[in-house]
Design an enzyme around this catalytic site. Structure first.
Site, PDB file in Angstrom:
ATOM      1  N   HIS A  35       1.651  11.216   8.593  1.00 39.32           N
ATOM      2  CA  HIS A  35       0.510  11.333   9.797  1.00 39.32           C
ATOM      3  C   HIS A  35      -0.301  12.661   9.438  1.00 39.32           C
ATOM      4  O   HIS A  35      -1.437  12.466   9.896  1.00 39.32           O
ATOM      5  CB  HIS A  35       1.059  11.254  11.058  1.00 39.32           C
ATOM      6  CG  HIS A  35       1.801   9.898  11.588  1.00 39.32           C
ATOM      7  ND1 HIS A  35       2.813   9.622  12.389  1.00 39.32           N
ATOM      8  CD2 HIS A  35       1.103   8.908  11.409  1.00 39.32           C
ATOM      9  CE1 HIS A  35       2.847   8.445  12.509  1.00 39.32           C
ATOM     10  NE2 HIS A  35       1.768   7.711  12.058  1.00 39.32           N
ATOM     11  N   ASP A  50      -1.391  -0.451  -4.406  1.00 38.78           N
ATOM     12  CA  ASP A  50      -0.249  -1.173  -4.885  1.00 38.78           C
ATOM     13  C   ASP A  50      -0.168  -1.303  -6.695  1.00 38.78           C
ATOM     14  O   ASP A  50       0.794  -1.556  -7.100  1.00 38.78           O
ATOM     15  CB  ASP A  50       0.041  -2.571  -4.040  1.00 38.78           C
ATOM     16  CG  ASP A  50       0.564  -2.476  -2.738  1.00 38.78           C
ATOM     17  OD1 ASP A  50       1.424  -2.039  -2.807  1.00 38.78           O
ATOM     18  OD2 ASP A  50      -0.174  -2.910  -1.882  1.00 38.78           O
ATOM     19  N   CYS A  88     -10.607  -1.694  -3.781  1.00 37.75           N
ATOM     20  CA  CYS A  88     -10.532  -1.157  -2.365  1.00 37.75           C
ATOM     21  C   CYS A  88      -9.434  -0.315  -2.320  1.00 37.75           C
ATOM     22  O   CYS A  88      -9.106   0.107  -1.057  1.00 37.75           O
ATOM     23  CB  CYS A  88     -10.685  -2.256  -1.496  1.00 37.75           C
ATOM     24  SG  CYS A  88      -9.111  -3.268  -1.786  1.00 37.75           S
ATOM     25  N   GLU A 101      -3.502  -6.621  -7.071  1.00 37.62           N
ATOM     26  CA  GLU A 101      -2.656  -5.374  -6.999  1.00 37.62           C
ATOM     27  C   GLU A 101      -1.067  -5.754  -7.574  1.00 37.62           C
ATOM     28  O   GLU A 101      -0.352  -4.655  -7.793  1.00 37.62           O
ATOM     29  CB  GLU A 101      -2.111  -5.804  -5.443  1.00 37.62           C
ATOM     30  CG  GLU A 101      -3.254  -5.511  -4.577  1.00 37.62           C
ATOM     31  CD  GLU A 101      -2.601  -5.762  -3.056  1.00 37.62           C
ATOM     32  OE1 GLU A 101      -2.655  -4.600  -2.465  1.00 37.62           O
ATOM     33  OE2 GLU A 101      -2.235  -6.783  -2.516  1.00 37.62           O
TER      34      GLU A 101
HETATM   35  C1  PEP Z   1      -3.753  -1.275  -1.951  1.00 30.50           C
HETATM   36  O1  PEP Z   1      -2.775  -1.861  -2.412  1.00 30.50           O
HETATM   37  O2  PEP Z   1      -4.462  -0.456  -2.955  1.00 30.50           O
HETATM   38  C2  PEP Z   1      -4.799  -1.635  -1.171  1.00 30.50           C
HETATM   39  C3  PEP Z   1      -5.955  -1.822  -0.722  1.00 30.50           C
HETATM   40  O3  PEP Z   1      -3.938  -2.466   0.034  1.00 30.50           O
HETATM   41  P1  PEP Z   1      -3.098  -1.441   1.097  1.00 30.50           P
HETATM   42  O4  PEP Z   1      -3.021  -0.118   0.866  1.00 30.50           O
HETATM   43  O5  PEP Z   1      -3.285  -2.048   2.574  1.00 30.50           O
HETATM   44  O6  PEP Z   1      -1.680  -2.264   0.613  1.00 30.50           O
HETATM   45 MG    MG Z   2      -2.149  -3.343  -1.157  1.00 36.04          MG
END
Ligand code: PEP
Ligand code: MG
Length: 571
Positions: free
Chosen positions: A198, A449, A496, A425
């Protein structure tokens, strides 16, 4: 949000005194103020003479702390408020209070009973996987506040601040972070915590320079002047004038970036690279929509339902999605279908007991067990899209095979939604991207991921942070495969994950063929600036240099040599 760092202080003229993991890329100079230690239950605390009175005291202490946290939540911003609300719920847990009362009845002193009961709960959390283990800090903070009440002493916290301060703590609880005096606090250093704790989440939201996992942080002297540099993960005690100047001018340059450039993302030569926001809660969307972003590149829909005991109805989902789409007018919004499981458990899509949840039934794989969830969600997205003007794209998390990609695209289209894509991912998806890009309309790379799976390193494991670095050449090779596949068929491939928020790495990504970058909105100005100073040929040269490097640190160093010096100054 968290940036894994090299351990060398490249921008400093002094030897770093301590090193850790930087969150974001900020830097600051300030005086050390250590968080006051919490009062402990006395070792020889006697049993309560009047157990009914002790029960009442404990109950009122729990209630006081819970109410106080809720009041602070009401005054805090969205992500902080959610964390405080969750912490307040811990202080209302009937199971915990009953456990304390049982111990008091058995002859344990009231403060000790609180301590023991909370520790019992912490052990359960620690045994329940890394995501819940990181909540242990929150629960211990609740304990410290309740124990202080039971003992009749002040709650732990910071003294009144008068000058630029860097808060140093073993770990920060959400309540500490949320009540920081932002007039004076210019940075945070903690000994514990991880990139997903956090402390890290809230520091990123507040755009405060922050370092976690700094060994020996608590040995820093109270009131000492220190310079912290999140980009390089360094703490320097008594910085010389050169380092002070460098840090302060970087902080100024970063602040100036916010107004220096604006509008759509473009390389120096004018090639478009869309700059998009990552959002979760509806309030995030409403805040992000006011920022200079071209839309949403990742709407993490599971965040809306993390606390839901039962599956959300189509009507409830339509309400939430409509608010988000409306906020973005006619801009693009990429909706990710529910990514349940592993680090994001949802009560209404429970996982079986799994040895390795990150490798188990999560993301799109949940559709094998709960197909109605995806159909309801797609139906709700379609209805909300019809009622608004946003350009709605839909993508699935954790796609691993061509078959899964094809089935998902068909499901999306069957609900009348025209644009269907997939996240990359899983390394298999990157390696087979050429085949998958024939089927989907677009792809978006989740580097968080993808890095965890490529490097076989749990993304919650702070201890292995240097492996969990998207600069790792192996990760860049996978991104390159996806970028090349997109180029070959003329379809967009974005990023992303957190990698998009690192301005230098963003340039490398563009050089690998990435067409959009989505991140926490606070990261957009620095990335936009870096792009505006770099032409596509240089991005490609950077990508080649980073992939040719032996490791992540060497790749980054090679890219730093190719970048416009003004960009480096502003990082
Ligand atoms: C990622 O895995 O990079 C992603 C954008 O998804 P999350 O972080 O929500 O797993
Ligand atoms: Mg992810």
């Amino acid at each position: 949000m968290a940036t894994t760092t090299s351990k060398a202080a490249k921008s400093s003229t002094a030897t770093p005194t301590l090193t850790g993991i930087g969150v974001g890329r900020g830097s600051a100079v300030g005086s050390v103020v250590k968080l006051a230690a919490a009062a402990k239950a006395p070792v020889d605390e006697p049993a309560a003479a009047d157990t009914a009175a002790a029960d009442a005291l404990v109950r009122s202490s729990f209630q006081y702390v819970a109410t106080n946290l809720r009041v602070r939540a009401a005054a805090a911003q969205a992500a902080t408020a959610a964390v405080l609300e969750a912490t307040s719920l811990m202080a209302q847990d009937p199971g915990l209070i009953a456990d304390v009362e049982r111990r008091i009845k058995a002859g344990t002193g009231p403060a000790t009973a609180v301590d023991q009961a909370v520790e019992g709960f912490c052990k359960i959390l620690e045994a329940s996987g890394p995501y819940l283990a990181e909540r242990v800090t929150d629960l211990r903070d609740v304990r410290d506040r309740i124990v202080a009440h039971v003992l009749g002493v002040p709650e732990p916290g910071l003294p009144e601040l008068r000058k630029p301060t860097i808060v140093v703590a073993t770990d920060l609880a959400p309540a500490d972070t949320a009540s920081l005096d932002l007039e004076h606090v210019v940075g945070i250093v903690t000994e514990l915590g991880g990139p997903t704790s956090h402390t890290a989440i809230i520091a990123a939201q507040l755009d405060l320079p922050c370092l976690v996992r700094v060994d020996g942080a608590m040995t820093l002297a109270e009131d000492a002047t220190i310079a912290i540099d999140a980009a390089h993960g360094t703490v320097v005690v008594d910085p010389d004038d050169t380092l002070r100047e460098a840090i302060l001018s970087r902080a100024k340059a970063r602040a100036a970036l916010k107004t220096a450039t604006g509008g759509a993302g473009r390389t120096k030569g004018g090639q478009s690279v869309q700059l998009l926001a990552n959002i979760g809660a509806v309030e995030d969307a409403e805040r992000a929509a006011k920022e200079d972003v071209e839309g949403v590149g990742l709407f993490r829909t599971e965040v809306l339902f993390l606390d839901a005991a039962t599956a959300p109805t189509v009507a409830d989902q339509v309400t939430a999605y409509t608010k988000v789409f409306k906020a973005f007018g006619d801009r693009k919004v990429v909706v990710r279908t529910l990514d349940a499981g592993a680090d994001k458990p949802l009560a209404f899509a429970p996982s079986e007991e799994e040895e390795n949840p990150a490798l188990g039934v999560r993301g799109l794989r949940m559709d094998r067990r709960f197909p109605q969830l995806l159909d309801d969600q797609l139906e709700a997205i379609a209805q909300a899209a019809k009622a608004t003007t946003a350009k709605v794209w839909v993508m699935a998390p954790m796609v691993s095979t061509v078959h899964e990609a094809r089935a998902f695209v068909q499901r999306v289209r069957s609900h009348g939604l025209p644009v269907a894509g997939m996240m990359v991912e899983v390394p298999a998806a990157a390696l087979r991207a050429r085949h998958m890009m024939d089927i989907v309309d677009f792809a978006s790379i989740g580097t968080n991921d993808l890095t965890q799976y490529a490097m076989a390193t749990d993304r919650m494991a702070g201890e292995l942070a240097e492996l969990l670095d998207p600069w790792q050449p192996a990760v860049l090779d996978l991104i390159a495969a996806a970028g090349a596949a997109g180029k070959a068929v003329g379809k967009p491939v974005g990023v992303c994950g957190e990698a998009a928020r690192d301005p230098l790495l963003a340039l490398v990504l563009v050089g690998l063929g990435i067409t959009s970058l989505s991140m926490a909105p606070a990261g957009v100005p620095a990335v936009r600036f870096a792009l505006s100073r770099t032409d596509i040929e240089t991005c490609e040269a950077m990508a080649a240099a980073a992939r040719n490097a032996e490791d992540a640190a060497a790749g980054r160093a090679a890219v730093e040599k190719l970048v416009d010096p003004e960009v480096l100054l502003a990082l």
